[in-house]
Structures are given as C-alpha cells and as structure tokens.
Design a protein around this motif. Structure first.
Motif, mmCIF file in Angstrom:
data_model
loop_
_atom_site.group_PDB
_atom_site.id
_atom_site.type_symbol
_atom_site.label_atom_id
_atom_site.label_comp_id
_atom_site.label_asym_id
_atom_site.label_seq_id
_atom_site.Cartn_x
_atom_site.Cartn_y
_atom_site.Cartn_z
ATOM 1 N N ILE A 289 0.851 -1.196 0.000
ATOM 2 C CA ILE A 289 0.000 0.000 0.000
ATOM 3 C C ILE A 289 0.887 1.247 0.000
ATOM 4 C CG2 ILE A 289 -1.723 1.310 1.322
ATOM 5 C CD1 ILE A 289 -2.818 -1.361 2.322
ATOM 6 N N ASP A 291 3.819 1.403 -1.284
ATOM 7 C CA ASP A 291 4.371 1.499 -2.646
ATOM 8 C C ASP A 291 3.406 2.238 -3.573
ATOM 9 O OD1 ASP A 291 6.559 0.217 -1.784
ATOM 10 O OD2 ASP A 291 6.118 -1.730 -2.723
ATOM 11 N N ILE A 292 2.122 1.894 -3.442
ATOM 12 C CA ILE A 292 1.110 2.567 -4.275
ATOM 13 C C ILE A 292 1.177 4.074 -4.023
ATOM 14 C CG2 ILE A 292 -1.386 2.915 -4.592
ATOM 15 C CD1 ILE A 292 -1.760 -0.069 -4.030
ATOM 16 N N TYR A 293 1.311 4.439 -2.755
ATOM 17 C CA TYR A 293 1.385 5.845 -2.376
ATOM 18 C C TYR A 293 2.637 6.498 -2.979
ATOM 19 C CZ TYR A 293 1.719 9.977 0.594
ATOM 20 O OH TYR A 293 1.827 11.256 1.056
ATOM 21 N N VAL A 295 4.412 5.603 -5.590
ATOM 22 C CA VAL A 295 4.264 5.743 -7.050
ATOM 23 C C VAL A 295 3.383 6.955 -7.355
ATOM 24 C CG1 VAL A 295 3.307 4.694 -9.140
ATOM 25 C CG2 VAL A 295 4.645 3.302 -7.550
ATOM 26 N N GLY A 296 2.271 7.056 -6.648
ATOM 27 C CA GLY A 296 1.340 8.164 -6.876
ATOM 28 C C GLY A 296 1.990 9.504 -6.602
ATOM 29 N N LYS A 297 2.737 9.577 -5.498
ATOM 30 C CA LYS A 297 3.414 10.809 -5.093
ATOM 31 C C LYS A 297 4.442 11.219 -6.165
ATOM 32 C CE LYS A 297 4.382 13.598 -1.511
ATOM 33 N NZ LYS A 297 3.410 14.450 -0.877
#
Lengths: 306, 449
Positions: A289, A291-293, A295-297
């Motif tokens: 989770i 990691d998802i953040y 990548v998004g950032k």
C-alpha cells in the motif's frame, strides 16, 4: 409416559422408606467403647481424618452445609446424630449404608475413634465412657503385644504377636492379623489376612512396587481382625520396605495444563509460527500500500514539475 | 492485456456511467440520518440493559452453573460463522476465476468486517468482569483455544478490512472528484484513503500483487478462525461437543449463514440503492446455486454428526440426542433442520426460486435458522453435566435467556447493522473500477468480433 410415572413413584417410595427407616445397630455392637480417652490430640487427629474422608458429604460440623443428597447426609453436630452412642456411631462409620460407604477397610478402629472424638467436641453434654480393661478374652490377664520386622531378603514383613503376663511371655497363636500401610488417603491393605503360627508369627508378602517416601520408608500398622477375642492391641512401625519415591509435581514439567512458561514446546512453536507468518504477510501488504502511495506521489510531483 | 485498458476512452466512458450510478447513494441524506437515528436509539436502549448487567453481574442473565454458555456464545459463533463468507466469495470463488462475483465481493467483505468486528464484542458481553479482558493478554495461556480464538478473530478482522480496503483504493480516487455536495470530512477521508492513486499501470500491478497475497492468506485464516471456534467446544469431553468433525461441521455451516446474509444484503442494496443494473437476476441465480451447494454440504455434515453418535448411543450421547430428537428441543431442532436446511435446498433446486424475491425469503429463513442452529449447538449439551446436581431450582438446570440478555444480544446485532450501514453508505458498495473494467472488456471483445 405411564412407565416413567410408575418408575418415579417407585423411586419415590424407595427413597421415602430409606429416609423413614431407622438405622438399626445390632445390640452387641451398641455398647462398644473407645479404649483411649478423648483429648486434644485425638480430636485434632480426628479433624484431619474428618476433612479427608467425611467433609465432602457431611460438610463442616455445625454449619449444616452438607451435600444436597437424598437421603440427606446430615450435619454430625446436630442432635439427630449426636444422640447415637459411641458404639452406634462407630458401627455406622464402619459399616455404612446406601450412599454412605463403609470405612472399615479405609480407617483403623483407632482412627474411627479419633473421628468420633472430633465429632463429640461439638456436643457439650457429652461425657466419655472409656473401656476400662484392655485385655483379651483368649489370654486373660495378659498384655498382648506385637512386633513387626522387615525381612529384606525375601521381601516380606513378619508380625510376631505375644502375650505377656508378669515375666512370662507366650506366643499368640491362631490369631488373624491384618497389615496396613498408611497412605495419604486411607490405608493400603498388605497381602491378605494371615493367621499366626505356633511361634505367633504371621508372614506378609510385600507387593511389588510398594512405594515408600523419599527414603523408601513406609509406616505399617498391624492389628487383630477379631478385636473382641485378642483385644485392640496394634502396632505402628516404620520400615524401610518401600521403593524410594520422590513425588514429581504435576506442574513441574511442561504440560498442557501448566502455565504459559511451562507450555509444551510444540504448541508454543505452532502458535508463534502461525502468528509470525500471518503478521509478515500483513506487513508485506502494508508495504505494498505504501508502494502505491510512493508511485502516486512520484507521478504527482512529476506532473507538477511539468 | 487488461491493464492497457485503463487508459482507453471506452474504459473512461464506462467508469463515468458506473460511478454515476454507484455514487448516487454515497451521501448523508435524510434517510441515512433517520435510519442511523433509529439504530442509535435502539442501541442506547439495549446498552442500558448492559449497564444493568455490568452493575449486577451475570446473574441478571439466564446463565447459571450448569449452562454457563448461552445466547451470547451462540451469537458469537453465529457472527464468526457469517463473517466467513468474505473468504468464500472473494477468495475461493475469486481465485478460481469466477467472474460474476465481482459486483458482490465488496458486499461480502462488508459483511465479513461487520460480523467479525462485533463477534469480539459479543465475547466481552459474556464476561462477568469485562474490566479483566486485558488479563487475557497479560496472563493468557497459549495452550487455551480461547487465546487462539482471540488471535485469529483479530487477525481475520484486520485482513478482511484490508480485503475491503485495497480494491476500494481506485474507487476512492475515482470518486473523490465526483463528490460535490457531500460533507467536507467525507471528501477529506476519500483523499487520505485513496493513497495518491492515479490509475497508473504500476499501481494496478502492485494492487493486484497485494490482493493475491491477501486472498491466499485469508483462506487458512478463515479456516483457522472457525475451526478454532469449533475447538472451543470440541476440545472438551462433553457429550454433544466431543466430536472430531466439529471443524468442518462449523465451516460448512458458516458458509450457509454467510451466503444467506450476502443474499439479504444484495437484495436490500439492489432495491434501495437502485442497483438493478449491477446486481442482476443472473447474480441472484448464481448465488442461489451457491446457497444450495453449501446447504447440501452442511446437510451431509449434519447427517454425519448425528448418525455416528446416534448409532452407538453411548450413555451420555443418548441423553443429549434424545433431548434434541424427541425431547425438550425437538421442535426447535427439527424446525431448524427442515425449515432451515432441507426445505430451502429442495426449493433452491427449482429455477424460479432463485429469482431475487423468493431467494430473499428463503435466505431470511435460512439466516434465522442458522442462529437457532448455533443455539442448539451451544445450549442443550450443558443441560446434562456428567456430574449431576440434585435438588436445585429448575432454573439452575434449564437455561432460559432473560430479557436483559436478549437486549444485549440485540445490541450486538444493531452494531452489525450500523457498521454495514456506514461502510455501504459512505463508500461505494459495488466496485466501480472492476465493473467498468469488466464492461469495457466485454465491449472490446464484441467489437473485435
């Protein structure tokens, strides 16, 4: 349904008849008396025995907290039980009736008297009668004694009974003798009843695996089976006839019933392994989770730069 | 292949239409407030009953020396059972590639989360001294199934929550820009929970990895949670609980109550949230078949559970079975077995009965019977202790739940409804991105042909 009613009625009648029935003690047993006077020592010994053998049903004397059974065991401090004379109580404890078990093979007669001594301490009106002459009808005027020894070579215990009168000493012959080992709960009978031979000797075989204390000692007691003929003479002797036994506490080793520090290893491992595996997967997912953040950032920053 | 789909116009178009339909319900409207108000007032009334229990102790319940586990523990087992459905739908069916479950996975996870969360609280309501709950962790024994139970219930709740949350992330990102007119705090929550989701392929990839790990993890976990619950009973030597098949017996029963719960929820959301387009007759037809299947499996375990001891009729087992078959509990027992299992299966085999409304009615009966089934597993056994007690008042031996006890149990059920309401009203109840993906894929395939 009808049969159930019939059975219930029958059971009811049976219980009623048991409750209503007087507990008759044979006349010749009624007059039996203790051979020793009751004192503080006998009372205290009796209290211990009472706690072990009687309290679970009869409760604490004077508190009426006996077990709720049919027929009711009753509180021994009450008038109903105290109005029995000593011989009657002795008989009832020894023989038993219905749900009340016989204590004949569990307690020696001295121990039964000790219990009676304890029970009588709740009766202020009680005055003890002691049997005045301790003698046997078979050897009038003599004092009967016993001697117990352990023959280690052939694993037997020999009891020698003799009657002493003035300076003469004769063997007690053809007398039935029982041998007991004192245990935490009651007595363990050793071998069977033996009859003394011409030299007054009775030989008892020690059973295999007779456990003694940590030094291998056992406390044995010999007494005549027919105390009316040979008297209530008895002999307590400590013999080194048992196996040395060091009792292991049930909570000494790792066990299912022990506390968590002494839990079985396998269960500790299984539990901890299960928790660790589940937790590590959960942590792994949390990282994902994150990691998802990240990548998004990153993409957001890139977009704002452009 | 599907991943490149997320940047196509077709996908965006589908996303637009699906999110419009789904997000219509995500709002704090009058209906929601009234409904939550009713629930809150009922909860307060029931919690008042709990304060009486706290003050006076468990004596205000029907629990006594003989029957020390009653309605509370039956409800606990029922809640744990029902929560297992999350695993069956998302994991067992999901991992096997079943497509029709997509619109109902989130409903199943909401049910899993709500029931698992309250199950733990029900245990506390069964404690005479709830202030001693921390002792379980301070002085708990690893040898005790109660500690295992607390461990797995907590873990299962957390993993179920993640299984609900992770597929929700894309939906939160999609929704946050489409929430005009909703309270600011809700939009803020969406912003935080969407963890900077930007629909990037890499993010989809990570999400799918995370989901795969969870979907595999939840299988042993769900089996553990309900097997351990069954062990609370099966590790004791009491006639009626002393059974080697209690684990699978409980798990198969759990799927029955869970599936029934999902069907009831599906029907409710379909009608109230106007989701007929997404929760179609086809979905009801399919889940109706699942209910029939799991019920048949449960019937099998019931037959095994009762015929084996019933054939041997060991002294104490015989007393217990007689009580169930022809005695005090006969009406309840046969009612549960016939109306709650056999008749529903017979009906479900008829295609017409798998239409939404008949299926809902069947599910309500099955769901209610499932609760009584747990009651029958927990309570009657304790009426026949190995060491009988004589001459005690009847109420010491025959368990009868009190009003206070029933109210506290009701409180736990209200709490479940509240959690379901909040999760389904403040967040999309069907996965927007997954349905858009599905629809776009189908459209694409048609175009290719």
């Amino acid at each position: 349904m009808r049969s159930i009613i019939l059975i219930l009625t029958f059971l009811h009648l049976v219980f009623q008849s048991i409750q209503g029935q007087e507990w008759k003690v044979p006349d010749d047993k009624k007059g039996r008396l203790s051979t020793f006077a009751f004192d503080d020592n006998t009372r205290m010994a009796g209290q211990k025995l009472y706690t072990l053998n009687c309290m679970s049903c009869h409760g604490t004397p004077g508190k009426s907290n006996y077990l709720n059974l049919v027929p009711a065991p009753g509180d021994p401090a009450t008038e109903k039980i105290q109005r029995n004379n000593d011989g009657e109580i002795f008989y009832k404890i020894s023989v038993g009736r219905g749900q009340m078990p016989s204590f004949r093979s569990v307690l020696t007669s001295d121990e039964v008297w000790n219990i009676i001594s304890y029970l009588r301490s709740f009766n202020k009106l009680y005055r003890q009668q002691v049997k005045s002459v301790i003698s046997s009808t078979a050897y009038p005027g003599s004092t009967i004694n016993m001697f117990i020894e352990h023959i280690s070579s052939d694993t037997s215990i020999v009891v020698t009974a003799y009657a002493e009168k003035e300076s003469s000493r004769v063997p007690v012959t053809e007398a039935g003798i029982k041998l007991y080992v004192h245990r935490t709960f009651g007595h363990q009978v050793v071998d069977e009843e033996k009859v003394t031979d011409k030299s007054g000797r009775a030989v008892f075989r020690i059973p295999e695996k007779m456990h003694g204390d940590s030094d291998g000692n056992i406390l044995v007691s010999a007494r005549f089976s027919d105390e009316d003929v040979f008297g209530t003479s008895s002999k307590d002797t400590v013999l080194a006839a048992g196996i040395k036994t060091i009792p292991v506490s049930l909570v000494a080793e790792r066990a299912m019933w022990n506390n968590v520090r002494k839990a079985p290893i396998w269960i500790l491992l299984t539990y901890c392994l299960g928790v660790i595996v589940a937790l590590s997967f959960i942590v792994l997912v949390m990282v994902k989770i994150r990691d998802i953040y990240i990548v998004g950032k990153y993409l957001e920053n890139k977009a704002s730069e452009n | 292949m599907a991943r490149s789909l997320y940047n196509t116009d077709l996908y965006r178009e589908k996303l637009e239409s699906v999110s419009a339909d789904v997000l219509r319900n995500v709002r704090i409207n009058k209906g929601f407030l009234v409904w939550m108000g009713i629930l809150t007032i009922s909860l307060a009334a029931c919690l008042y009953a709990y304060t009486i229990q706290l003050q006076k102790g468990l004596g205000v319940t029907g629990l006594r020396d003989a029957t020390s586990w009653g309605m509370y523990i039956a409800t606990f087992v029922f809640f744990v059972a029902t929560s297992l459905i999350g695993m069956l739908i998302s994991s067992v069916l999901g991992l096997s590639g079943t497509k029709w479950i997509k619109p109902i996975t989130r409903i199943a996870e909401i049910i899993a989360v709500a029931f698992a969360a309250v199950a733990g609280l029900v245990i506390i309501s069964d404690m005479g001294r709830p202030d001693r709950f921390p002792y379980l962790f301070l002085y708990g024994r690893i040898q005790s199934p109660i500690l295992w139970d607390v461990t797995v219930v907590t873990t299962y709740l957390f993993v179920s929550l993640m299984l609900w949350f992770i597929p929700l992330i894309p939906d939160l990102a999609i929704s946050k820009s489409r929430l005009e007119g909703r309270p600011g705090f809700l939009i803020k929550i969406y912003e935080i929970l969407s963890v900077k989701w930007v629909n990037h392929d890499r993010q989809f990839q990570i999400m799918h990895q995370a989901m795969r790990i969870l979907l595999i993890l939840i299988v042993p976990l769900a089996f553990a949670i309900h097997t351990v619950t069954s062990w609370l009973f099966a590790v004791t030597p009491r006639a009626g609980w002393d059974s080697t098949i209690f684990g699978p017996y409980f798990i198969s029963g759990a799927f029955v109550s869970g599936t029934a719960a999902v069907i009831i929820a599906m029907y409710f959301f379909r009608e109230n949230y106007k989701l007929q387009k997404y929760l179609t007759d086809f979905h009801f037809e399919k889940i109706g078949r699942v209910l029939a299947l799991v019920s048949i499996i449960y019937i099998y375990f019931n037959i095994n559970e009762f015929i084996v001891p019933g054939y041997k009729l060991k002294t104490h087992e015989a007393i217990h079975l007689k009580e169930l078959f022809t005695g005090h509990y006969a009406w309840l027992f046969w009612g549960v077995q016939l109306a709650g299992l056999v008749i529903p299966v017979a009906l479900l085999l008829i295609k017409r009965m798998r239409k939404p409304l008949p299926l809902l009615l069947i599910s309500i009966v099955v769901f209610a019977a499932s609760w009584f089934k747990r009651y029958l597993i927990v309570v009657p056994v304790q009426g026949h202790p190995y060491l009988p007690i004589q001459n005690v008042p009847v109420e010491w031996m025959v368990y009868k739940p009190t009003i206070i006890e029933t109210s506290v149990t009701m409180a736990s059920m209200i709490l479940v409804l509240m959690i379901i309401t909040i999760l389904s009203k403040l967040f999309p109840v069907v996965p927007i991105w997954e349905i858009a993906e599905e629809e776009a894929t189908v459209n694409e395939e048609i175009e290719h042909k």
